[in-house]
Design an enzyme around this catalytic site. Structure first.
Site, short mmCIF file in Angstrom:
data_model
loop_
_atom_site.label_atom_id
_atom_site.label_comp_id
_atom_site.label_asym_id
_atom_site.label_seq_id
_atom_site.Cartn_x
_atom_site.Cartn_y
_atom_site.Cartn_z
N HIS A 257 8.05 17.13 43.69
CA HIS A 257 7.06 16.57 44.31
C HIS A 257 6.66 17.58 45.39
O HIS A 257 7.47 18.25 45.92
CB HIS A 257 7.16 15.20 45.01
CG HIS A 257 7.34 14.15 44.33
ND1 HIS A 257 8.35 12.99 44.46
CD2 HIS A 257 6.76 13.56 43.14
CE1 HIS A 257 8.04 12.05 43.48
NE2 HIS A 257 6.89 12.43 42.84
N ARG B 278 5.36 15.63 37.99
CA ARG B 278 4.95 14.26 38.05
C ARG B 278 3.40 13.74 38.03
O ARG B 278 3.14 13.23 36.97
CB ARG B 278 5.65 13.48 39.28
CG ARG B 278 7.14 13.77 39.50
CD ARG B 278 7.82 12.95 38.48
NE ARG B 278 9.34 13.13 38.62
CZ ARG B 278 10.10 12.29 39.38
NH1 ARG B 278 9.34 11.27 40.03
NH2 ARG B 278 11.26 12.53 39.41
N CYS C 1 10.13 11.40 51.98
CA CYS C 1 10.07 10.43 50.94
C CYS C 1 10.25 8.81 51.27
O CYS C 1 9.71 7.97 50.70
CB CYS C 1 11.35 10.81 49.87
SG CYS C 1 11.07 12.31 48.98
#
Length: 300
Positions: free
Chosen positions: A190, A161, A284
């Protein structure tokens, strides 16, 4: 709620994986978090291996699980702010991707996928209104999804990302050392899916999610790190939030919870299984708002 929390935080000491001697005393500190209510959460596209639009989402369960996470933080004594989501942005619930905030400075985000691009403005606007100095991003970065503050440095990931150029932007914006790491397993797209900051000197991570060079760097920086196995990593057990003592962790990551207990931390299991359908978990959903140190007089 507090009594329930204490009961759920206990890992049986009879489990041999929890045996330990002279473990350090872990100290909790009060934290400030931003969360986004999952009013509009759904899985309508696939931008990570966890997302399957043909699998329905139980929206009532999502709200229940998210609210339980929010209440868990407040029961631990943390302050939680809530930003409302926006129609057409189903992943906005994953607030950690909204910015990186250190010493009241926020590096804004620039998302890799167009499906999430609209989230950036909502988070930047909220942070400005709340008094943070927002630095606009030029390179692609996805906030605390790929940037994890630990002590005076930030562990920063690339590979899926965030662009490597964002690491220099982060260092300039925050004035901190940035350690660049490479992710190699698309399931852990991530860094916050593969590594947890437990306190200013301690991490837990899944080594196979990182390139050999990055594994060597982490081993050199954090020789006492907790290495988590694939089974617990694959329920996003490492997508956890720690206040230095209590670690809010996926309820399904039972061995990791035992490892935490053995290391002197207090695991606090929370089930966010419905949000896992979107490829997200506890961290998250949680953006930490780190404030500048308060000046004190010499005699304070």
């Amino acid at each position: 709620m507090t009594a329930e929390l204490t009961a759920r935080s206990t890992v049986p000491t009879s489990d041999p994986t929890t045996a330990t001697t002279a473990e350090p005393t872990r100290v909790a500190s009060s934290r400030h978090y931003l969360m986004c209510r999952p009013t509009h959460f759904d899985v309508t596209y696939a931008i990570n291996p966890w997302m399957h639009p043909d699998v329905p989402v139980d929206h009532d369960l999502v709200m229940t699980q998210w609210e339980n996470l929010r209440r868990t933080y407040t029961a631990l004594g943390h302050r939680v702010e809530v930003i409302e989501g926006a129609p057409g942005l189903p992943d906005m619930v994953f607030a950690a991707n909204g910015a990186t905030v250190v010493d009241d400075v926020a590096l804004a985000v620039r998302f890799h996928y167009p499906q999430r691009a609209g989230e950036a403005r909502h988070y930047a606007d909220w942070l400005r209104r709340s008094g943070y100095r927002v630095v606009e991003a030029m390179a692609v970065n996805e906030g605390e999804g790929d940037f994890l503050a630990i002590g005076d440095r930030v562990l920063a990931a690339t590979g899926f990302r965030s662009d490597p150029a964002s690491h220099a932007e982060l260092a300039a914006a925050l004035g901190r050392e940035v350690v660049s790491l490479e992710l190699v397993d698309p399931r852990f797209y991530h860094i916050d899916t593969a590594l947890t900051v437990l306190d200013d000197a301690t991490i837990a991570y899944f080594p196979a999610a990182f390139s050999p060079a990055s594994r060597a760097r982490l081993a050199a920086l954090y020789p006492g790190a907790i290495e988590v196995d694939e089974a617990d990593a694959c329920v996003l057990g490492l997508n956890a939030v720690s206040d230095g003592r209590h670690v809010v962790v996926a309820a399904q990551a039972t061995r990791f919870a035992a490892q935490l207990h053995a290391a002197g931390f207090t695991p606090v299991p929370v089930d966010l299984s419905e949000l896992l359908k979107g490829g997200g978990g506890i961290k998250c959903c949680t953006l930490e708002l780190r404030h500048a140190p308060t000046a004190t007089s010499p005699g304070a």
